[in-house]
Design a protein around this motif. Structure first.
Motif, short mmCIF file in Angstrom:
data_model
loop_
_atom_site.label_atom_id
_atom_site.label_comp_id
_atom_site.label_asym_id
_atom_site.label_seq_id
_atom_site.Cartn_x
_atom_site.Cartn_y
_atom_site.Cartn_z
N TYR A 198 64.19 82.64 48.40
CA TYR A 198 63.93 81.63 49.43
C TYR A 198 63.65 82.26 50.79
O TYR A 198 63.09 81.64 51.66
N ASP A 199 64.05 83.52 50.97
CA ASP A 199 63.77 84.21 52.24
C ASP A 199 62.31 84.61 52.37
O ASP A 199 61.85 84.92 53.47
N CYS A 200 61.59 84.62 51.27
CA CYS A 200 60.20 85.10 51.27
C CYS A 200 59.17 83.99 51.13
O CYS A 200 57.98 84.26 51.00
N VAL A 201 59.61 82.74 51.10
CA VAL A 201 58.68 81.62 50.88
C VAL A 201 57.70 81.52 52.05
O VAL A 201 58.11 81.46 53.21
N ARG A 202 56.41 81.53 51.73
CA ARG A 202 55.39 81.31 52.76
C ARG A 202 55.22 79.82 52.94
O ARG A 202 54.99 79.08 51.99
N TRP A 203 55.32 79.35 54.17
CA TRP A 203 55.29 77.93 54.44
C TRP A 203 53.99 77.27 54.03
O TRP A 203 53.98 76.13 53.58
N GLU A 204 52.88 77.97 54.17
CA GLU A 204 51.59 77.40 53.78
C GLU A 204 51.56 77.10 52.28
O GLU A 204 51.04 76.07 51.84
N ILE A 205 52.13 78.01 51.50
CA ILE A 205 52.19 77.81 50.05
C ILE A 205 53.12 76.64 49.73
O ILE A 205 52.82 75.80 48.87
N LEU A 206 54.25 76.57 50.43
CA LEU A 206 55.17 75.45 50.25
C LEU A 206 54.46 74.12 50.48
O LEU A 206 54.59 73.19 49.68
N MET A 207 53.68 74.04 51.53
CA MET A 207 52.96 72.80 51.84
C MET A 207 51.94 72.46 50.75
O MET A 207 51.79 71.30 50.38
N MET A 208 51.26 73.47 50.23
CA MET A 208 50.30 73.24 49.15
C MET A 208 51.01 72.73 47.90
O MET A 208 50.53 71.80 47.24
N VAL A 209 52.15 73.31 47.57
CA VAL A 209 52.91 72.89 46.38
C VAL A 209 53.40 71.45 46.57
O VAL A 209 53.30 70.63 45.64
N LEU A 210 53.90 71.14 47.74
CA LEU A 210 54.38 69.78 48.00
C LEU A 210 53.24 68.77 47.87
O LEU A 210 53.43 67.67 47.35
N TRP A 251 57.06 66.14 58.07
CA TRP A 251 58.49 66.23 58.41
C TRP A 251 59.07 67.56 57.95
O TRP A 251 59.79 68.22 58.68
N ILE A 252 58.73 67.93 56.72
CA ILE A 252 59.23 69.20 56.19
C ILE A 252 58.68 70.36 57.01
O ILE A 252 59.40 71.30 57.36
N TRP A 253 57.41 70.30 57.35
CA TRP A 253 56.79 71.35 58.17
C TRP A 253 57.51 71.46 59.52
O TRP A 253 57.81 72.56 59.98
N ALA A 254 57.80 70.32 60.13
CA ALA A 254 58.49 70.34 61.43
C ALA A 254 59.86 71.00 61.30
O ALA A 254 60.27 71.76 62.18
N CYS A 255 60.56 70.74 60.22
CA CYS A 255 61.89 71.34 60.03
C CYS A 255 61.82 72.85 59.82
O CYS A 255 62.56 73.60 60.46
N VAL A 256 60.95 73.30 58.93
CA VAL A 256 60.92 74.73 58.64
C VAL A 256 60.28 75.55 59.76
O VAL A 256 60.73 76.65 60.07
N SER A 257 59.27 74.99 60.41
CA SER A 257 58.56 75.78 61.41
C SER A 257 59.24 75.79 62.78
O SER A 257 58.89 76.60 63.63
N SER A 258 60.19 74.92 63.00
CA SER A 258 60.86 74.89 64.31
C SER A 258 62.23 75.58 64.28
O SER A 258 62.90 75.64 65.30
N ALA A 259 62.61 76.09 63.13
CA ALA A 259 63.94 76.70 63.00
C ALA A 259 64.02 78.03 63.75
O ALA A 259 63.05 78.78 63.83
#
Length: 116
Positions: A64-76, A88-96
């Motif tokens: 989970y430390d290596c997850v690329r957010w762009e890939i996460l968004m594509m999978v979702l 919403w998910i993007w806002a949470c992960v990208s603002s941390a």
């Protein structure tokens, strides 16, 4: 927003995550994966004594430390998450932001660029 999203994901994750996944689901434990692995290996040897069996073990610790957010968004998106829920998910992960404890004292906070 994060709390509302977490409650919603708690409901959705049970549908999205398969029976063999053993973390992130209430009532499942990481040791469940070891039991399933043993059953699979045992059944492979029962099939035929002449079959070639290859077992590949991968260590996904801290994946989970290596997850690329762009890939996460594509999978979702492929899983059918709405545009709003993905935002919403993007806002949470990208603002941390996080800090590291050094000798018991936190460092200055910094923004993370990947991982959950």
């Amino acid at each position: 927003m994060a709390e509302v999203l977490a409650r919603w994901l708690k409901i959705v994750l049970d549908v999205l995550i398969g029976d063999t996944q053993c973390v992130f689901i209430a009532g499942r434990q990481i040791t469940d994966g070891i039991l399933a692995e043993n059953e699979i290996i045992y059944s492979m040897f029962e099939v035929s004594s002449e079959s070639v069996v290859v077992v590949l073990m991968l260590d996904f610790s801290k994946a989970y430390d290596c997850v690329r957010w762009e890939i996460l968004m594509m999978v979702l998106e492929k899983l059918g998450f709405s545009r709003l829920s993905r935002r919403w998910i993007w806002a949470c992960v990208s603002s941390a932001s996080i800090s590291v404890l050094v000798n018991g004292s936190p460092t200055t906070e910094f923004r993370i660029r990947r991982g959950l």
